[in-house]
Design a protein around this motif. Structure first.
Motif, PDB file in Angstrom:
ATOM      1  N   GLU A  26       0.815  -1.222   0.000  1.00 12.39           N
ATOM      2  CA  GLU A  26       0.000   0.000   0.000  1.00 12.39           C
ATOM      3  C   GLU A  26       0.846   1.268   0.000  1.00 12.39           C
ATOM      4  O   GLU A  26       0.305   2.378   0.071  1.00 12.39           O
ATOM      5  CB  GLU A  26      -0.919   0.019   1.233  1.00 12.39           C
ATOM      6  N   ASN A  27       2.171   1.107  -0.052  1.00 10.18           N
ATOM      7  CA  ASN A  27       3.096   2.246  -0.007  1.00 10.18           C
ATOM      8  C   ASN A  27       2.917   3.089   1.252  1.00 10.18           C
ATOM      9  O   ASN A  27       3.053   4.310   1.232  1.00 10.18           O
ATOM     10  CB  ASN A  27       2.948   3.137  -1.248  1.00 10.18           C
ATOM     11  N   THR A  28       2.621   2.407   2.365  1.00  7.19           N
ATOM     12  CA  THR A  28       2.424   3.114   3.627  1.00  7.19           C
ATOM     13  C   THR A  28       3.555   2.879   4.614  1.00  7.19           C
ATOM     14  O   THR A  28       3.536   3.431   5.718  1.00  7.19           O
ATOM     15  CB  THR A  28       1.107   2.661   4.289  1.00  7.19           C
ATOM     16  N   GLY A  29       4.521   2.066   4.251  1.00  6.87           N
ATOM     17  CA  GLY A  29       5.610   1.781   5.169  1.00  6.87           C
ATOM     18  C   GLY A  29       6.525   0.720   4.603  1.00  6.87           C
ATOM     19  O   GLY A  29       6.430   0.352   3.424  1.00  6.87           O
ATOM     20  N   TYR A  30       7.394   0.209   5.453  1.00  8.90           N
ATOM     21  CA  TYR A  30       8.448  -0.688   5.005  1.00  8.90           C
ATOM     22  C   TYR A  30       8.568  -1.879   5.944  1.00  8.90           C
ATOM     23  O   TYR A  30       8.318  -1.769   7.151  1.00  8.90           O
ATOM     24  CB  TYR A  30       9.789   0.058   4.953  1.00  8.90           C
ATOM     25  N   TYR A  31       8.969  -3.010   5.375  1.00 10.67           N
ATOM     26  CA  TYR A  31       9.263  -4.195   6.167  1.00 10.67           C
ATOM     27  C   TYR A  31      10.760  -4.267   6.442  1.00 10.67           C
ATOM     28  O   TYR A  31      11.585  -3.798   5.637  1.00 10.67           O
ATOM     29  CB  TYR A  31       8.818  -5.457   5.429  1.00 10.67           C
TER      30      TYR A  31
ATOM     31  N   GLU B 189       6.205  14.445   0.998  1.00 15.19           N
ATOM     32  CA  GLU B 189       4.847  13.921   1.112  1.00 15.19           C
ATOM     33  C   GLU B 189       4.872  12.426   1.441  1.00 15.19           C
ATOM     34  O   GLU B 189       4.067  11.932   2.246  1.00 15.19           O
ATOM     35  CB  GLU B 189       4.092  14.165  -0.195  1.00 15.19           C
ATOM     36  N   LYS B 190       5.815  11.697   0.825  1.00 15.19           N
ATOM     37  CA  LYS B 190       5.924  10.267   1.104  1.00 15.19           C
ATOM     38  C   LYS B 190       6.343  10.037   2.555  1.00 15.19           C
ATOM     39  O   LYS B 190       5.795   9.151   3.240  1.00 15.19           O
ATOM     40  CB  LYS B 190       6.924   9.614   0.147  1.00 15.19           C
ATOM     41  N   ALA B 191       7.302  10.832   3.038  1.00 11.18           N
ATOM     42  CA  ALA B 191       7.740  10.699   4.429  1.00 11.18           C
ATOM     43  C   ALA B 191       6.582  10.959   5.382  1.00 11.18           C
ATOM     44  O   ALA B 191       6.418  10.262   6.399  1.00 11.18           O
ATOM     45  CB  ALA B 191       8.885  11.670   4.707  1.00 11.18           C
ATOM     46  N   TRP B 192       5.753  11.941   5.059  1.00 10.97           N
ATOM     47  CA  TRP B 192       4.606  12.277   5.898  1.00 10.97           C
ATOM     48  C   TRP B 192       3.616  11.104   5.958  1.00 10.97           C
ATOM     49  O   TRP B 192       3.113  10.756   7.015  1.00 10.97           O
ATOM     50  CB  TRP B 192       3.925  13.526   5.342  1.00 10.97           C
ATOM     51  N   LYS B 193       3.391  10.491   4.788  1.00 16.84           N
ATOM     52  CA  LYS B 193       2.464   9.354   4.715  1.00 16.84           C
ATOM     53  C   LYS B 193       2.981   8.180   5.541  1.00 16.84           C
ATOM     54  O   LYS B 193       2.226   7.559   6.309  1.00 16.84           O
ATOM     55  CB  LYS B 193       2.275   8.946   3.257  1.00 16.84           C
ATOM     56  N   VAL B 194       4.258   7.867   5.401  1.00 17.02           N
ATOM     57  CA  VAL B 194       4.855   6.774   6.173  1.00 17.02           C
ATOM     58  C   VAL B 194       4.779   7.090   7.668  1.00 17.02           C
ATOM     59  O   VAL B 194       4.464   6.220   8.494  1.00 17.02           O
ATOM     60  CB  VAL B 194       6.313   6.540   5.734  1.00 17.02           C
TER      61      VAL B 194
ATOM     62  N   ARG C 290      14.939  14.180   6.367  1.00 18.24           N
ATOM     63  CA  ARG C 290      16.183  14.953   6.206  1.00 18.24           C
ATOM     64  C   ARG C 290      16.525  15.124   4.726  1.00 18.24           C
ATOM     65  O   ARG C 290      16.905  16.216   4.291  1.00 18.24           O
ATOM     66  CB  ARG C 290      17.331  14.261   6.931  1.00 18.24           C
ATOM     67  N   LEU C 291      16.409  14.039   3.950  1.00 10.46           N
ATOM     68  CA  LEU C 291      16.753  14.130   2.532  1.00 10.46           C
ATOM     69  C   LEU C 291      15.768  15.020   1.787  1.00 10.46           C
ATOM     70  O   LEU C 291      16.162  15.807   0.917  1.00 10.46           O
ATOM     71  CB  LEU C 291      16.796  12.735   1.912  1.00 10.46           C
ATOM     72  N   ALA C 292      14.482  14.921   2.115  1.00 13.13           N
ATOM     73  CA  ALA C 292      13.481  15.777   1.474  1.00 13.13           C
ATOM     74  C   ALA C 292      13.750  17.240   1.767  1.00 13.13           C
ATOM     75  O   ALA C 292      13.654  18.104   0.884  1.00 13.13           O
ATOM     76  CB  ALA C 292      12.081  15.394   1.961  1.00 13.13           C
TER      77      ALA C 292
ATOM     78  N   LEU D  59      16.677  18.548   2.636  1.00 11.80           N
ATOM     79  CA  LEU D  59      17.940  18.925   1.992  1.00 11.80           C
ATOM     80  C   LEU D  59      17.736  19.264   0.525  1.00 11.80           C
ATOM     81  O   LEU D  59      18.210  20.292   0.028  1.00 11.80           O
ATOM     82  CB  LEU D  59      18.933  17.766   2.133  1.00 11.80           C
ATOM     83  N   ALA D  60      17.013  18.417  -0.169  1.00 13.45           N
ATOM     84  CA  ALA D  60      16.866  18.559  -1.619  1.00 13.45           C
ATOM     85  C   ALA D  60      15.685  19.437  -2.015  1.00 13.45           C
ATOM     86  O   ALA D  60      15.518  19.727  -3.207  1.00 13.45           O
ATOM     87  CB  ALA D  60      16.722  17.173  -2.250  1.00 13.45           C
ATOM     88  N   GLY D  61      14.854  19.823  -1.059  1.00 16.18           N
ATOM     89  CA  GLY D  61      13.634  20.548  -1.413  1.00 16.18           C
ATOM     90  C   GLY D  61      12.687  19.686  -2.225  1.00 16.18           C
ATOM     91  O   GLY D  61      11.955  20.180  -3.089  1.00 16.18           O
ATOM     92  N   ASN D  62      12.672  18.385  -1.942  1.00 13.26           N
ATOM     93  CA  ASN D  62      11.894  17.422  -2.721  1.00 13.26           C
ATOM     94  C   ASN D  62      10.512  17.265  -2.086  1.00 13.26           C
ATOM     95  O   ASN D  62      10.348  16.569  -1.077  1.00 13.26           O
ATOM     96  CB  ASN D  62      12.637  16.082  -2.760  1.00 13.26           C
ATOM     97  N   LEU D  63       9.517  17.900  -2.674  1.00 16.70           N
ATOM     98  CA  LEU D  63       8.173  17.876  -2.095  1.00 16.70           C
ATOM     99  C   LEU D  63       7.527  16.499  -2.195  1.00 16.70           C
ATOM    100  O   LEU D  63       6.755  16.103  -1.319  1.00 16.70           O
ATOM    101  CB  LEU D  63       7.294  18.928  -2.772  1.00 16.70           C
TER     102      LEU D  63
END
Length: 672
Positions: A508-513, A559-564, A547-549, A551-555
């Motif tokens: 579901e692209n909501t997290g990681y194993y 957004e993905k980090a927020w979802k996770v 941190r990477l988002a 640093l890079a200004g990667n929106l």
């Protein structure tokens, strides 16, 4: 299929497994083949989990696994599988959770009995050879489990099914996402603060562990909300452990924990991850207080690291044993006569700064530690003490050394690389940053097919990596970028996140194993939400992505980090104290800090201010004055002007006006 009726551990890539390769037990490593053998024979599995520096693991090995009679019973009744928990934390966490669900106290060695398809039905930790400590003898246990398996197999199978379902729901389940809430950090910090020992530091009672995830919660609470009692709890805990016997006052480095409430009697094993986190905490403490104690302990700990833990001059070993010559702590302890023999007339000066104590119940030689006054005086008089410690260290080097677990673990090295880079920035130690770069390069180039190994021992590589490996290396790469300005590190951090997405992301692209999708030997694919001595894999992943988002200004990445983070927050609501790493990382996601500094490389005025004010919430990006290309972007895609020095501090999407004065930047960073 059945495997050869003999011990099969000699060719394993784990020093811990190799330690057991001479046992008469027909050990197998955890593998599809070992699990298939249990299915073929329809025998239960005896699973033994430990690690190289584990004292009670050694005791049980000497008492039982090296005993021919015990081994004969094990070989007749069970398929015997040995696991190094540092190699396979995914396996360890599954069965430790099962033991906990049975209402038993966890620990190592972990001794679990499984059905042939790997489902747990009973277990414990250390079992003595003969009945004592209120525990049955190990052979009694083996025979009782065998009897139950023969006579009650159906009910045991049902019990194992139910227990496995429970563990899966706990470690691999999904919950509805939760809105990220600022109060989560404050509530957890207040709860931890209520457990702090106000006299001795750490959590009340014994044994006492450093508990870095809790210390970080308290520190973040102080940085964000100004809770000075939370800051003081961390400073007190650090000061107390750094004068206790848990710290090696001759050679540097922190032991795993103290068996008492005073930090006096350590369990003498030294772990790479504890010392990485100690360096980070001391770095923050030194920048805040200016107390040279913390700077000195950083220096002493890194001296120990580079002297004793480097494997072939590159990355770092996992641990040092507690035992040497068959006795716990023998390498590290001293009698008064031994010290006087080494130091002669100077021994009275040494005892001005350090104390020898033999606490009740301790059977070894006395333990070196300091009183509060001795700690303060030793900092003031460091130049007088250092030559004495060097003489004792040289004498100690003649003793039988504790064994070193030489495997290089990717995630633990990532923690240490980040700590070295951050301390090197703050204390102007280019050599530490270079050591961090060397270790990073060793691990980053040890992979295959763009995938990292989890463990390296000589020419042996253990694949595939865990999610914690990619997260720790991504964080290490970002810290190296901050320390060096080399854009390649930021690119590599992005590549590590991409590998996480490919091999570890849920459907579901909501997290990681924790375990990769092509790893076929795990009975349950767990998420890695639970902290151990280090923050959980999930907490490290969220932190790296935030941190990477930033640093890079990667929106998109933001957004993905927020979802996770939202989905992790939904799971953490059920056991906040065991998942402080996630709550800490969610706090970073809510309010990420970014500092962009334009400065003159040849004569910087603002960069030193940023370096001496480390903040775990902040990502720093330095651009040379006159640079034609700007890697960093301010929120909204704005490029900062580079015609003259200036600093922009941004919280989320809002930036303060440009700061040009180092005094003003120092004031703002300290207030933040």
């Amino acid at each position: 299929m059945t495997l050869p009726p003999r011990n099969l551990l000699a060719e394993e890539a784990s020093p811990y497994l190799q330690q057991h390769s001479g046992n008469p037990v027909h050990w197998r490593a955890w593998s599809p083949a070992a699990l298939a053998e249990a299915q073929t024979l329809q025998r239960p599995i005896l699973l033994s989990v430990g690690y190289a520096a584990c004292h009670w693991c050694h005791v049980m090995a000497h008492e039982s696994f090296e005993n021919d009679d015990v081994a004969a019973v094990m070989n007749r009744l069970f398929v015997n599988i040995k696991v190094d928990r540092e190699e396979r934390p995914d396996i360890d966490q599954i069965y430790m959770a099962a033991l906990s669900s049975m209402g038993e106290q966890g620990g190592w060695p972990l001794t679990m009995f499984l059905t042939p398809d790997g489902k747990p039905f009973w277990g414990g930790t250390y079992f003595p050879h003969e009945a004592r400590y209120g525990r049955p003898g190990f052979v009694q246990v083996l025979e009782a489990v065998d009897k139950a398996w023969r006579e009650k197999r159906q009910s045991l199978g049902q019990s194992a099914d139910g227990l496995t379902t429970h563990v899966e729901a706990r470690l691999a389940g999904t919950h509805g996402k939760a809105a990220l809430d600022r109060d989560a950090l404050a509530n957890l910090a207040n709860g931890i603060d209520g457990m702090i020992d106000r006299e001795l530091g750490g959590l009340r009672g014994a044994p006492k562990f450093p508990n870095a995830p809790f210390m970080q919660t308290l520190w973040l609470s102080w940085l964000r909300d100004g809770a000075t009692s939370h800051r003081d709890a961390v400073l007190l805990s650090l000061e107390q452990m750094l004068r206790g016997g848990i710290y090696d006052h001759v050679g540097g480095g922190l032991s795993r924990y103290s068996t008492d409430a005073e930090w006096l009697v350590p369990h003498f094993e030294k772990m790479l991850y504890d010392n990485a986190q100690l360096i980070r905490l001391c770095n923050w403490a030194y920048s805040t207080t200016g107390n040279d104690l913390f700077r000195i302990r950083i220096e002493d700990t890194i001296d120990w690291l580079l002297r004793e833990m480097r494997v072939d001059g590159e990355a770092f070993a996992a641990s040092l044993d507690a035992d040497s010559d068959g006795e716990e702590g023998l390498f590290y302890t001293w009698s008064k006569d031994e010290i006087e023999a080494v130091l002669g007339d100077e021994s009275s000066l040494f005892f001005k700064y350090l104390t020898l104590s033999t606490p009740p119940g301790w059977e070894g030689k006395p333990i070196l530690h300091q009183t509060g006054e001795q700690q303060r005086q030793s900092v003031a008089d460091r130049d007088r003490l250092v030559p004495l410690k060097e003489k004792l260290l040289a004498a100690r080097e003649q003793r039988v050394r504790p064994a070193r677990d030489d495997k290089t673990l990717t995630d633990w090295n990532g923690l240490m690389i980040a700590a070295l880079a951050e301390a090197g920035r703050a204390l102007k130690r280019i050599d530490w940053i270079e050591a961090a770069e060397q270790a990073f390069a060793f691990i980053a180039t040890a992979g295959r097919d763009n995938r990292l190994p989890h463990s390296i021992l000589g020419e042996k590589r253990l694949f595939p990596a865990l999610s914690s490996d990619y997260a720790a290396m991504a964080n290490a790469a970002i810290s190296l970028f901050e320390a060096t300005g080399t854009s390649r590190y930021a690119e590599l951090a992005g590549q590590f996140i991409a590998q996480l997405d490919r091999w570890h992301q849920d459907s579901e692209n909501t997290g990681y194993y924790l375990t990769a999708s092509d790893c076929s030997d795990v009975p349950i694919r767990i998420r890695g939400d639970v902290d151990e001595a280090i923050p959980s894999a999930t907490g490290q992943i969220i932190g790296a992505m935030v941190r990477l988002a930033s640093l890079a200004g990667n929106l998109d990445l933001q957004e993905k980090a927020w979802k996770v983070a939202e989905h992790a927050a939904g799971r953490v609501a059920h056991q906040a104290y065991g998942q402080a790493g996630i709550i800490n990382a969610c706090a970073l996601a809510i309010e990420p800090l970014k500092l962009v500094v334009v400065d003159k490389p040849e004569d910087p005025v603002l960069v030193p201010v940023a370096n001496r004010n480390p903040d775990p919430r902040r990502i720093d990006n330095v651009v040379p004055v006159g640079s034609a290309t700007n890697l960093p972007m301010l929120p909204g895609g704005v490029l900062p002007p580079t015609d003259k020095p200036g600093a922009w501090l941004c919280t989320g999407q809002v930036c303060l006006p440009v700061i040009t004065s180092p005094e003003e930047l120092d004031r703002v960073l300290r207030r933040q």
